[in-house]
Design a protein around this motif. Structure first.
Motif, PDB file in Angstrom:
ATOM      1  N   LEU A  37       0.827  -1.211   0.000  1.00  0.00           N
ATOM      2  CA  LEU A  37       0.000   0.000   0.000  1.00  0.00           C
ATOM      3  C   LEU A  37       0.860   1.259   0.000  1.00  0.00           C
ATOM      4  CD1 LEU A  37      -2.808  -1.042   2.519  1.00  0.00           C
ATOM      5  CD2 LEU A  37      -2.993  -0.806   0.046  1.00  0.00           C
ATOM      6  N   SER A  38       1.998   1.186   0.680  1.00  0.00           N
ATOM      7  CA  SER A  38       2.908   2.336   0.675  1.00  0.00           C
ATOM      8  C   SER A  38       3.459   2.573  -0.729  1.00  0.00           C
ATOM      9  CB  SER A  38       4.044   2.091   1.663  1.00  0.00           C
ATOM     10  OG  SER A  38       4.998   3.140   1.616  1.00  0.00           O
ATOM     11  N   ALA A  39       3.782   1.481  -1.456  1.00  0.00           N
ATOM     12  CA  ALA A  39       4.288   1.614  -2.818  1.00  0.00           C
ATOM     13  C   ALA A  39       3.219   2.183  -3.752  1.00  0.00           C
ATOM     14  CB  ALA A  39       4.781   0.272  -3.329  1.00  0.00           C
ATOM     15  N   LEU A 196      -4.694   3.760 -10.928  1.00  0.00           N
ATOM     16  CA  LEU A 196      -3.971   3.610  -9.675  1.00  0.00           C
ATOM     17  C   LEU A 196      -4.930   3.589  -8.486  1.00  0.00           C
ATOM     18  CD1 LEU A 196      -0.843   5.909 -10.110  1.00  0.00           C
ATOM     19  CD2 LEU A 196      -0.890   3.421 -10.003  1.00  0.00           C
ATOM     20  N   GLY A 197      -5.951   4.447  -8.531  1.00  0.00           N
ATOM     21  CA  GLY A 197      -6.923   4.478  -7.444  1.00  0.00           C
ATOM     22  C   GLY A 197      -7.683   3.164  -7.322  1.00  0.00           C
ATOM     23  N   GLU A 198      -8.124   2.622  -8.459  1.00  0.00           N
ATOM     24  CA  GLU A 198      -8.829   1.341  -8.445  1.00  0.00           C
ATOM     25  C   GLU A 198      -7.912   0.220  -7.956  1.00  0.00           C
ATOM     26  OE1 GLU A 198     -10.501   0.572 -12.244  1.00  0.00           O
ATOM     27  OE2 GLU A 198     -11.743   2.376 -12.264  1.00  0.00           O
ATOM     28  N   GLY A 199      -6.686   0.245  -8.446  1.00  0.00           N
ATOM     29  CA  GLY A 199      -5.734  -0.769  -8.005  1.00  0.00           C
ATOM     30  C   GLY A 199      -5.449  -0.679  -6.515  1.00  0.00           C
ATOM     31  N   SER A 200      -5.331   0.546  -6.005  1.00  0.00           N
ATOM     32  CA  SER A 200      -5.086   0.730  -4.578  1.00  0.00           C
ATOM     33  C   SER A 200      -6.237   0.186  -3.751  1.00  0.00           C
ATOM     34  CB  SER A 200      -4.881   2.222  -4.279  1.00  0.00           C
ATOM     35  OG  SER A 200      -4.725   2.440  -2.901  1.00  0.00           O
ATOM     36  N   ARG A 201      -7.457   0.465  -4.164  1.00  0.00           N
ATOM     37  CA  ARG A 201      -8.620  -0.035  -3.423  1.00  0.00           C
ATOM     38  C   ARG A 201      -8.715  -1.566  -3.491  1.00  0.00           C
ATOM     39  NH1 ARG A 201     -10.593   4.778  -5.630  1.00  0.00           N
ATOM     40  NH2 ARG A 201     -11.323   3.729  -7.514  1.00  0.00           N
ATOM     41  N   PHE A 202      -8.432  -2.124  -4.676  1.00  0.00           N
ATOM     42  CA  PHE A 202      -8.501  -3.577  -4.816  1.00  0.00           C
ATOM     43  C   PHE A 202      -7.423  -4.260  -3.974  1.00  0.00           C
ATOM     44  CE2 PHE A 202      -7.210  -7.546  -6.893  1.00  0.00           C
ATOM     45  CZ  PHE A 202      -8.423  -8.216  -6.917  1.00  0.00           C
ATOM     46  N   ILE A 203      -6.195  -3.727  -4.017  1.00  0.00           N
ATOM     47  CA  ILE A 203      -5.103  -4.313  -3.236  1.00  0.00           C
ATOM     48  C   ILE A 203      -5.402  -4.203  -1.749  1.00  0.00           C
ATOM     49  CG2 ILE A 203      -2.678  -4.010  -2.605  1.00  0.00           C
ATOM     50  CD1 ILE A 203      -2.128  -3.271  -5.498  1.00  0.00           C
TER      51      ILE A 203
END
Length: 368
Positions: A37-39, A196-203
């Motif tokens: 999440l930091s990355a 990136l936002g979608e990926g961040s939420r999914f991760i």
């Protein structure tokens, strides 16, 4: 026999290793979650710097087209250097043999925080094929094409303006081209940010699920292990009770009086023969100091043995002597006895004392 630390450690490890394994797995998943999440957050911050550099480059290039001021051109060069540096970092990581040093330099020149660069490289190398990150990188690549077009236009304008004044029509054409490039790159920048936002939420959701699964596994393991330990403890307790019953039956069946004390010198048990010998029931005597139950006096010297229990609890056994002693009961009456005593050891530690009395009354009568 005393258990050494070398013996106890494997047993302890055998009991707790499943918990250690699950806790380490939980810690590993949690650390990986935070690092990932930091990355991702670092890429979101890097996209912000990229967009700011792109917008400033468009803005100052438009001012340069209208004024020909070198100051505006210098501002434009400083602004466009940010997305160009990020592009060089991406190209370094997309090589068959990734050049992490060049990538690090590019990300630093792209105004990313030094503490975030390692995570950004790690995320790119390990999650490049991940759907959300792959989509974001494809938008990034397409936007870089526009960045190169802006750079080429800026270089062409600078070369032309360096030769002398230009016509109004040419300036208008430059501004129209700048506007067109800005119009094309803006949706790509937004798509990159959205991916990136979608990926961040999914991760985040995926890693939260992984943490919940490991936590549930830890709970289930704790319940299973606790039930197993309780079952073992119950089995040990049943075996201990059976052994205690056998020991008490054995002690009750022998002809000698047997008493045992705790580590504090207070009575813990005595058989029926000892109850008759001391003229005191176990229920009344339990927990009382031995000195309260009887006194031992040498028959010939009339000297009282006041340190008997103290010596036994210190680990010194008492062997029966050929000469009987007088056991003085609480009511003042005396009985000739032969005494044998020994410390009670558990795992090498003295936890009490055991005394065995043989009533010598009949023998004394025969001697008389």
């Amino acid at each position: 026999m005393k258990l050494s630390s070398m013996d106890a450690s494997p047993r302890l490890l055998g009991l707790v290793w499943p918990f250690i394994a699950v806790v380490l797995a939980q810690a590993l998943v949690a650390s990986l979650s935070l690092y990932t999440l930091s990355a991702v957050r670092a890429y979101v911050g890097g996209e912000s710097q990229w967009s700011k550099g792109q917008k400033h480059a468009i803005y100052f290039l438009s001012l340069y087209a209208g004024t020909g001021s070198e100051e505006f051109f210098s501002e434009y060069r400083g602004a466009i250097a940010v997305p160009l540096a990020d592009r060089s970092a991406r190209l370094a990581l997309e090589q068959p043999e990734p050049d992490t040093n060049a990538a690090r330099t590019g990300f630093l020149q792209g105004r990313n925080h030094p503490d975030d660069v390692t995570g950004m490289i790690w995320l790119f190398q390990n999650f490049r094929g991940f759907s959300y990150l792959d989509a974001a990188i494809r938008h990034w690549t397409a936007a870089d094409t526009m960045i190169l077009a802006i750079q080429q236009l800026g270089d062409a304008m600078h070369e032309t303006l360096g030769k002398g004044p230009v016509s109004t029509a040419e300036i208008s054409a430059w501004k129209a081209e700048i506007h067109r490039l800005d119009h094309q790159i803006t949706p790509l920048s937004k798509a990159f940010s959205d991916s990136l936002g979608e990926g961040s939420r999914f991760i985040k959701m995926l890693l939260t699920f992984a943490n919940l699964v490991t936590a549930a596994l830890l709970i289930l393991l704790a319940v299973w292990r606790t039930r197993k330990l309780l079952a073992q403890r119950q089995a040990f307790q049943l075996a201990l009770n059976a052994e205690r019953e056998r020991a008490q039956i054995t002690l009750a069946s022998i002809g000698q009086a047997v008493i045992s004390t705790g580590a504090d010198g207070r009575l813990d048990y005595m058989n029926a023969v000892a109850e008759r010998l001391l003229a005191c029931p176990l229920s009344a005597a339990r927990g009382k100091p031995i000195e309260w139950l009887f006194r031992l006096v040498d028959k010939d010297t009339s000297v009282e043995d006041v340190r008997l229990i103290e010596r036994l609890l210190a680990g010194e056994p008492r062997r029966s002597s050929a000469r009987p002693q007088l056991l003085q009961r609480p009511d003042g009456s005396v009985v000739p006895v032969a005494l044998t005593g020994a410390p009670l050891l558990v795992s090498g530690h003295v936890v009490g004392a055991v005394l065995a009395f043989h009533d010598m009354t009949r023998e004394e009568d025969y001697i008389e």
